[in-house]
Design an enzyme around this catalytic site. Structure first.
Site, PDB file in Angstrom:
ATOM      1  N   HIS A   1       0.814  -1.218   0.000  1.00 25.67           N
ATOM      2  CA  HIS A   1       0.000   0.000   0.000  1.00 25.67           C
ATOM      3  C   HIS A   1       0.851   1.275   0.000  1.00 25.67           C
ATOM      4  O   HIS A   1       0.347   2.351  -0.293  1.00 25.67           O
ATOM      5  CB  HIS A   1      -0.995  -0.008   1.172  1.00 25.67           C
TER       6      HIS A   1
ATOM      7  N   ASP B   1      -0.028  -7.587   1.232  1.00 22.21           N
ATOM      8  CA  ASP B   1       0.467  -6.228   1.418  1.00 22.21           C
ATOM      9  C   ASP B   1       1.985  -6.176   1.475  1.00 22.21           C
ATOM     10  O   ASP B   1       2.567  -5.419   2.251  1.00 22.21           O
ATOM     11  CB  ASP B   1      -0.129  -5.584   2.672  1.00 22.21           C
TER      12      ASP B   1
ATOM     13  N   GLY C   1       3.148   6.151   8.317  1.00 22.56           N
ATOM     14  CA  GLY C   1       4.527   6.347   7.892  1.00 22.56           C
ATOM     15  C   GLY C   1       5.435   5.226   8.347  1.00 22.56           C
ATOM     16  O   GLY C   1       6.514   5.008   7.796  1.00 22.56           O
TER      17      GLY C   1
ATOM     18  N   SER D   1       4.544   2.209   8.051  1.00 26.83           N
ATOM     19  CA  SER D   1       4.226   1.080   7.168  1.00 26.83           C
ATOM     20  C   SER D   1       5.452   0.639   6.382  1.00 26.83           C
ATOM     21  O   SER D   1       6.130   1.459   5.746  1.00 26.83           O
ATOM     22  CB  SER D   1       3.114   1.467   6.199  1.00 26.83           C
TER      23      SER D   1
ATOM     24  N   ILE E   1      -2.429  -0.175  11.994  1.00 27.45           N
ATOM     25  CA  ILE E   1      -2.772   0.132  13.381  1.00 27.45           C
ATOM     26  C   ILE E   1      -4.279   0.101  13.523  1.00 27.45           C
ATOM     27  O   ILE E   1      -5.026   0.236  12.545  1.00 27.45           O
ATOM     28  CB  ILE E   1      -2.238   1.511  13.827  1.00 27.45           C
TER      29      ILE E   1
END
Length: 458
Positions: A108, A138, A210, A212, A230
Site C-alpha cells: 500500500h 500487502d 509512515g 508502514s 494500526i
C-alpha cells in the site's frame, strides 16, 4: 509522606525488570557512575542503517460524485473524464539483501507510485525499481542501485511468544527514522479485514502512519515482522499495531523476486476453525485444527480423497491452529506444489498428498447480462473465501476504463451482495435479478472493509 514511599517499590521493580532481561542485554550497557545502564543503543546502532525511508509519487484518478450523474454532466457540458490527482505516500522499508539492493516494504506504500525514492539513514537517495508487489499480503519488493548497504538479519517469527520485547523502526508522519519499543501483545491475529491473508503479530510498540513497511525487530536486532497497520480512531496510535510475520513476508518476497508475482493456487476446500463445541460434536480430543466443510467436486482435494468432516491437523508437518492459518499456508504455495495434509477422520489419523492447482474461476462478461454492466468482468466469490470471510455474492474481477460499469461506480474487487434489494449468492441468482431489471440496477456492494449502494442507469 505516602508518595515518597512508593518510590522504593518502583525502583525495586525496575531493578527486577532489568535483572530479568535476556542475555542480549549483557552486551549492551555502557557505564555511568560505576554502574552498568541497560540500553538498546548498541543493538540499534547495527540495525538502523538497514531501515530506510520511502517516498512514493504518483497520480490517481479521482471523480467528483456529481460527475457520476450523466444529466449533471450533460447540463453543464462536462466531459466524462476522471481528474488526475498527484499523491505522495510516505513509508518505510527494510534492506533484506545488501548485495542486490533488495528492500522489503508494504504494497500500500507503493501501489500507486510512478516514482519511488528511497532515502538511507546516511542521507543517500536512490530511485527504486519495483520488483513486484502482492496486494493479498500487502508485501512489495524494491531494488536500489546502491553499494555499501547494511542488511537486517532475519529472525524466526514462529518462535515469537506473547510478552517478548520488540522494537518498531520507521518513518512516522514523515518525521524521519524513529524507534519505539513494546512487547508482542498477541500472535496469529486474523479476520481483521485488513488483508486477504492475515496472520498478524500484534504489538503495543507505537506504530503510526509512515511506519508502514518498517521493521519490527527483537532484542537481538533480528527482523521478526514488517509493520503494516494500526487499530485506532482517526489513525492515532492506541497501542494496537500489527506486523506481518517475517516468515510470511520472506516467502512472498522470494516469489516476487523469482517470478515478479505470487501465483496462488487452491486445493478446492472450504474450512472453518475447530471449536470446543465442534470437537465435542465430532467426538475428538483435538483442541486445534480446521474442519473441512466443503470439498469442490473434481478439485485437487477431491481427487486426493479428502472429505467434508475431515479435521486438518497439519500441513507439510506444520501443526494447524485454525482455518485462517491453513488458508495462509495454502495461499503461499505455488501452483504445482505437492503438499502432505494430515487429518482426523472419525478420530482416525490419515495422510493425503494434494497438488496445488490453478483456481478455476468462471467469469462472465457484464455486457452479456446487461448493457449497464458493459466493461465489467464478473465471477462468483470462491467457496473457501466465502466461508472464511463470510462474504457471499458476485465479485467484480475487472472494470474497463471509460466503460458503462466504471461510469456506474463499479471497481475491481467489489463484491455485489444484492440486486434491487434481493440477495444474490451465486451467478444464477445474479443473472436472474439483473435480467428482471433492464432499465436500472441497485447494487449493495461490499468494498474493502465498508459497503455502499450503487445505482446503474435510471
Amino acid at each position: 509522606m505516602k508518595r515518597p514511599r512508593r518510590v522504593l517499590p518502583a525502583l525495586l521493580l525496575a531493578a527486577l525488570f532489568f535483572a530479568g532481561l535476556p542475555p542480549a542485554y549483557a552486551e549492551l550497557p555502557p557505564v555511568a557512575d560505576g554502574s552498568q545502564m541497560p540500553s538498546l543503543a548498541p543493538m540499534l546502532g547495527k540495525v538502523l542503517p538497514a531501515v530506510v525511508n520511502i517516498s512514493a509519487h504518483g497520480e490517481v484518478k479521482v471523480r467528483n460524485a456529481l460527475l457520476d450523474n450523466p444529466r449533471f454532466r450533460q447540463y453543464f457540458g462536462l466531459p466524462d473524464v476522471p481528474e488526475e490527482q498527484k499523491v505522495e505516500e510516505l513509508g518505510s522499508g527494510v534492506i533484506i539483501n545488501a548485495a542486490k539492493g533488495y528492500v522489503l516494504t508494504n504494497n500500500h506504500v507503493v501501489k500507486d507510485a510512478q516514482k519511488i525514492t528511497v532515502t538511507l539513514r546516511d542521507g543517500r537517495q536512490f530511485d527504486a525499481r519495483l520488483v513486484g508487489r502482492d496486494k493479498a499480503t500487502d508485501i512489495a519488493v524494491l531494488q536500489i542501485p546502491a553499494e555499501h548497504l547494511t542488511q537486517l538479519p532475519l529472525g524466526d517469527s514462529t518462535r515469537l511468544r506473547v510478552g517478548d520485547y520488540v522494537v518498531a523502526i520507521g518513518n512516522p508522519f514523515g518525521l524521519g527514522q524513529t524507534v519505539t519499543s513494546g512487547i508482542v501483545s498477541a500472535l496469529g491475529r486474523s479476520g481483521l479485514g485488513i488483508e486477504s491473508y492475515e496472520d498478524f503479530i500484534q504489538t503495543d510498540a507505537p506504530i503510526n502512519p509512515g511506519n508502514s513497511g518498517g521493521a519490527l525487530v527483537d532484542l537481538r536486532g533480528h527482523l521478526v515482522g514488517i509493520n503494516t497497520a494500526i487499530l485506532g480512531p482517526d489513525g492515532a496510535n492506541i497501542g494496537i499495531g500489527f506486523a506481518i510475520p517475517v516468515n510470511m513476508a520472506i516467502d512472498v518476497m522470494d516469489q516476487l523476486v523469482k517470478y515478479g508475482r505470487v501465483e496462488r493456487g487452491h486445493i478446492g476446500i472450504a474450512a472453518q476453525s475447530l471449536t470446543p463445541a465442534l470437537a465435542k460434536a465430532f467426538g475428538v480430543k483435538q483442541e486445534q485444527g480446521a474442519i473441512i466443510a466443503q470439498v469442490q467436486p473434481g478439485s485437487p482435494a477431491d481427487k486426493a480423497g479428502l472429505k467434508a468432516g475431515d479435521i486438518v491437523t497439519a500441513v507439510n508437518g506444520h501443526d494447524i491452529r485454525d482455518a485462517a492459518q491453513m488458508r495462509n499456508i495454502f495461499g503461499l504455495l505455488r501452483v504445482g506444489t505437492r503438499v502432505e495434509v494430515q487429518v482426523l477422520r472419525h478420530d482416525r489419523p490419515l495422510r493425503f498428498a494434494v497438488v496445488i492447482a490453478k483456481p478455476a474461476h468462471a467469469t462472465v462478461a457484464g455486457a452479456r447480462l446487461s448493457p449497464l454492466l458493459a466493461g465489467a468482468t464478473l465471477g462468483e466469490v470462491p467457496a473457501e473465501l466465502a466461508l472464511q470471510a463470510k462474504l457471499h455474492g458476485i465479485a467484480v474481477m475487472a472494470v474497463a476504463a471509460g466503460s458503462a460499469a466504471e461510469r456506474g461506480g463499479l471497481q475491481k474487487g467489489d463484491v455485489i451482495q444484492s440486486v434491487n434489494q434481493v440477495p444474490v449468492r451465486d451467478m444464477a441468482a445474479f443473472e436472474r435479478e439483473v435480467k428482471r431489471h433492464r432499465q436500472s440496477l441497485l447494487f449493495n456492494v461490499r468494498r474493502g472493509n465498508g459497503a455502499l449502494f450503487l445505482t446503474l442507469g435510471g
